[in-house]
Write a protein that holds these residues in place. Structure first.
Motif, PDB file in Angstrom:
ATOM      1  N   ARG A 141       0.763  -1.345   0.042  1.00 52.21           N
ATOM      2  CA  ARG A 141       0.212  -0.131   0.031  1.00 52.21           C
ATOM      3  C   ARG A 141       0.831   1.366   0.134  1.00 52.21           C
ATOM      4  O   ARG A 141       0.508   2.189  -0.590  1.00 52.21           O
ATOM      5  N   GLY A 179     -10.009   5.688  -8.820  1.00 52.27           N
ATOM      6  CA  GLY A 179     -10.131   4.386  -8.301  1.00 52.27           C
ATOM      7  C   GLY A 179      -9.035   3.916  -7.500  1.00 52.27           C
ATOM      8  O   GLY A 179      -9.234   3.173  -6.495  1.00 52.27           O
ATOM      9  N   VAL A 180      -7.919   4.536  -7.631  1.00 53.58           N
ATOM     10  CA  VAL A 180      -6.850   3.887  -6.796  1.00 53.58           C
ATOM     11  C   VAL A 180      -6.861   4.541  -5.614  1.00 53.58           C
ATOM     12  O   VAL A 180      -6.574   3.786  -4.421  1.00 53.58           O
ATOM     13  N   VAL A 181      -7.158   5.751  -5.410  1.00 55.08           N
ATOM     14  CA  VAL A 181      -7.345   6.164  -4.174  1.00 55.08           C
ATOM     15  C   VAL A 181      -8.391   5.808  -3.347  1.00 55.08           C
ATOM     16  O   VAL A 181      -8.190   5.131  -1.942  1.00 55.08           O
ATOM     17  N   THR A 182      -9.470   5.373  -3.815  1.00 52.63           N
ATOM     18  CA  THR A 182     -10.663   4.628  -3.156  1.00 52.63           C
ATOM     19  C   THR A 182     -10.346   3.250  -2.869  1.00 52.63           C
ATOM     20  O   THR A 182     -10.739   2.919  -1.531  1.00 52.63           O
ATOM     21  N   ALA A 183      -9.843   2.567  -4.040  1.00 53.20           N
ATOM     22  CA  ALA A 183      -9.075   1.248  -3.654  1.00 53.20           C
ATOM     23  C   ALA A 183      -8.346   1.044  -2.424  1.00 53.20           C
ATOM     24  O   ALA A 183      -8.453   0.118  -1.619  1.00 53.20           O
ATOM     25  N   LEU A 202      -7.944   3.013   0.149  1.00 60.80           N
ATOM     26  CA  LEU A 202      -8.569   3.425   1.227  1.00 60.80           C
ATOM     27  C   LEU A 202      -9.272   2.415   1.902  1.00 60.80           C
ATOM     28  O   LEU A 202      -9.468   2.052   2.938  1.00 60.80           O
ATOM     29  N   ALA A 203     -10.051   1.867   0.744  1.00 61.77           N
ATOM     30  CA  ALA A 203     -11.268   0.723   1.016  1.00 61.77           C
ATOM     31  C   ALA A 203     -10.355  -0.507   1.648  1.00 61.77           C
ATOM     32  O   ALA A 203     -10.715  -1.346   2.596  1.00 61.77           O
ATOM     33  N   SER A 204      -9.142  -1.097   0.946  1.00 60.95           N
ATOM     34  CA  SER A 204      -8.496  -1.891   1.414  1.00 60.95           C
ATOM     35  C   SER A 204      -7.840  -1.888   2.866  1.00 60.95           C
ATOM     36  O   SER A 204      -7.918  -2.830   3.507  1.00 60.95           O
ATOM     37  N   TRP A 205      -7.503  -0.511   3.131  1.00 56.93           N
ATOM     38  CA  TRP A 205      -6.963  -0.394   4.551  1.00 56.93           C
ATOM     39  C   TRP A 205      -8.080  -0.501   5.515  1.00 56.93           C
ATOM     40  O   TRP A 205      -8.000  -1.082   6.353  1.00 56.93           O
ATOM     41  N   LEU A 206      -9.291  -0.009   5.346  1.00 61.81           N
ATOM     42  CA  LEU A 206     -10.560  -0.079   6.103  1.00 61.81           C
ATOM     43  C   LEU A 206     -10.890  -1.696   6.218  1.00 61.81           C
ATOM     44  O   LEU A 206     -11.060  -2.067   7.349  1.00 61.81           O
ATOM     45  N   VAL A 207     -11.036  -2.299   4.900  1.00 61.67           N
ATOM     46  CA  VAL A 207     -11.466  -3.693   5.147  1.00 61.67           C
ATOM     47  C   VAL A 207     -10.683  -4.489   5.955  1.00 61.67           C
ATOM     48  O   VAL A 207     -10.980  -5.259   6.883  1.00 61.67           O
ATOM     49  N   ARG A 217      -8.396  -3.339   8.655  1.00 66.36           N
ATOM     50  CA  ARG A 217      -8.861  -3.004   9.726  1.00 66.36           C
ATOM     51  C   ARG A 217      -9.977  -3.711  10.337  1.00 66.36           C
ATOM     52  O   ARG A 217      -9.890  -4.191  11.523  1.00 66.36           O
ATOM     53  N   VAL A 218     -11.068  -3.740   9.608  1.00 68.71           N
ATOM     54  CA  VAL A 218     -12.376  -4.148  10.079  1.00 68.71           C
ATOM     55  C   VAL A 218     -12.197  -5.731  10.270  1.00 68.71           C
ATOM     56  O   VAL A 218     -12.623  -6.606  11.153  1.00 68.71           O
TER      57      VAL A 218
END
Lengths: 249, 249, 249, 249
Positions: free
Chosen positions: C113, C192-196, C198-203, C205-206
């Motif tokens: 990342r 798309g890359v920025v969102t992805a 962030l999403a991968s980081w959040l996913v 963590r969760v």
């Protein structure tokens, strides 16, 4: 030891700094919001703005003095240094509002996603306010501009941050365009965080079925463990039982 | 008990409220869609709008009266309270259409993602309709406006919600700009939900291989359990068998 | 063998190519940034641009000569071939800057990342610079254009890549529109890359809670293994113990 | 049986339909691309367009005749029916190009994500072409329009689908606005798919570490199974060994 002293300073200075940031926001924003303000009031606001700068400078140098590794402290807190050094450029004074982000941390929910939502809403509101103030300050009175008052500034900040960009209002000065670039990047990050939070929520919900499967595996392993334990006990019992003289342990 | 009474009220009032919301939409929208409507027809529409307000107020106070903890009910239903209190501002009357969202819930598919799709399509259609009506109502006849009829309103609402924002149509009144800000935020959320749904679908598909691996682990654990059980049975048989006199249980 | 020689060439040529790319960027960009540049300086810049082309051509044909399978090399490096063949179209000369992407790889963090963030920031900066240069080059002096200098070009590139698109600046020439289309596609990929990320980081963590559950399963399996081992040892001990004459191994 | 006949028909008709779609695209697009085309050539193109309609109609009614449950067939293929019924509205004739999507399926990669990329690139190109043709057809020659030729149409379609929306070109006719709305929705879906594909790729890469952990669990379970098996064998050997007379199986 020193770290403790720095931490204690930071804990105690948080509220004063937040209050200084709010006072700064008012003293910075009021002359922009009210273009008809008298010259004396403007001067008073400028003095208040400078006093808040002094407050932030005292905080920074206080923490620097308390910390053991001075150079490490400077490197680890570039934003705090920028707050002190950059106010020569008017819009960058708004960096002082970073002090308010700490407040969001305390207001926020306990779950990760709840905190993300608090940050998104809080920092979006803060960024739109800052963007509107900075762009109105930079653009008003310039030739060829179409951002004439704070209402226009807010409207422009919202259309920019959501990447709608009608083009009825846009900055024409270099300062205004830098403010715009910062807001656009923030807008993209905002979009990304909103999408990511929603995606993480959806993925988690959909993954619950998978989790149930894993729970099933865990239950099986537990049953297996119980089975093995029963087997061991049985074996021990058979050895230590009536036939104990025959199969001593 | 009280909760049951509130629930029963809510179940029974759902259809009447949905019908009231649709009637309200027609009575609110028709005078905006047909600018040449006679004065009398306009007054009739306004009366119908007020009657729907009364229906929503009766529903709210009825539920409030039935609920045990009054203050808790008020706090848990801020949107319902807003529906009653805010219609002084014309565009906020459209909040009454929230009553229609419940219908989406019943129409939707059984899977989580199917429900998300129903909500996205339904609430996008609802939001574009509301946005178009509210902005046309706010802008038409104002000086400097370029939203002259409901067709322009719909076109503007679509370009705004998708964050395209050509800028051929944009609101100039404060009311219109608030409507626009609401639509932009909704547009960002829409984008986020669409992306998140697609991402969750893709992640799930790609994760199926991983799930297969986990299933393999589960199969292994099952085989192991069978093995241990066979071992235990064998041990029991050997104890209870011909040598039973020697290794009694 | 040949592959080794190609690799060695590529390792050694990386820095010279990066320097050639930076020199090219200066020689390409300066005449665009300074419209008042003298004719002689312009000619000098054009010569430097052509020399960098020769450097890239030597690198390409050198690698082609060293590689064993010539045709496979050509097919595997279409971008390198494009760098050599396409400069007839001025904006495509900027493809030479692809040589700088290799530098990003070395600067970047070690985590996936972290590397994605480095690439996003680096290639966004590179793309905005290229877009601004190419569009200013294509548009300046054309009739009906509103991009008059490099400042306008940068401003336009930023509003385009973030998909804000005010419409105060936009290309009117065919070349400029192709540059714009490339920047828009890059902008969507960037979003798309920025969102992805962030999403991968959040996913992730969760998902940590889920991982904890899996760790729990692992601990259970470990305990079970210990249990089985203890059982086996016990059995062995009971067989080999005083009753060894009765239950020999 | 009937299903087989329908499938065979569909397999055999795929290529003819694709060719018919391409011929239709040329016959539909050429008069739009070349405004100076003679009246006779226009008539010829219109005749070719109608012939392709006949081809699609034959295909639809052929499949309908072969299928066992007629009504079920009609309900399961709403798009095919739309291709036959809707060409009264000129832009909807472009629905015939849906026949080309099947080709993408065969060209695409074998992995899910590879197929998604093929679909995104293919359908984006198809949508921009259709949008450009349809909007140019609808807008050219209308009063107040700013889309005068196919080049403008393509430029407009790209700025719309990427949600940039400069506003230098935008439709003013109702037909053009419907085409625009379709492109915007497609643009949002495109953005969503791009982001989702990137996110799924990143999540998978990051998840590999987690997968390694799960592989570790699997290895442990395998070792445990081996342990239990060895224990069972040992027990069997001890029973069946020299002391077999004492602990018979």
């Amino acid at each position: 030891m020193a770290a403790n002293r720095v931490e204690r300073w930071e804990r105690r200075s948080e509220w004063p700094l937040s209050i200084a940031a709010v006072i700064f926001l008012l003293a910075y924003g009021l002359p922009i919001a009210i273009p008809t303000m008298s010259y004396d009031a403007r001067v008073a606001c400028e003095i208040v703005v400078r006093i808040t700068w002094v407050v932030f400078a005292i905080d920074y140098f206080g923490r620097l003095a308390l910390s053991e590794r001075r150079w490490g402290f400077v490197k680890r807190h570039p934003l705090d240094l920028a707050v002190i050094l950059l106010p020569i450029l008017r819009p960058l004074r708004l960096l002082r509002l970073v002090a308010l982000v700490g407040v969001l941390n305390r207001v926020g929910s306990h779950t990760l996603r709840g905190r993300v939502v608090t940050y998104v809403v809080g920092s979006t509101a803060l960024l739109i306010t800052c963007g509107a103030l900075a762009v109105t300050d930079a653009e008003r009175g310039q030739s060829g501009t179409n951002i004439a008052n704070l209402g226009d500034g807010f409207w422009w900040a919202i259309t920019t941050m959501t990447t709608v960009g009608y083009g009825d209002r846009y900055p024409v000065t270099t300062t205004g365009r830098f403010v715009a670039a910062a807001l656009m990047v923030a807008g993209i990050a905002l979009l990304g965080v909103v999408t990511a939070t929603l995606a993480s929520w959806l993925v988690e919900r959909v993954a619950e079925a998978t989790d149930d499967d894993q729970a099933a595996t865990r239950v099986q392993v537990e049953q297996l463990t119980a089975e093995v334990r029963r087997l061991a006990d049985e074996l021990a019992a058979s050895s230590a039982g009536p036939g104990g003289d025959r199969l001593p342990r």
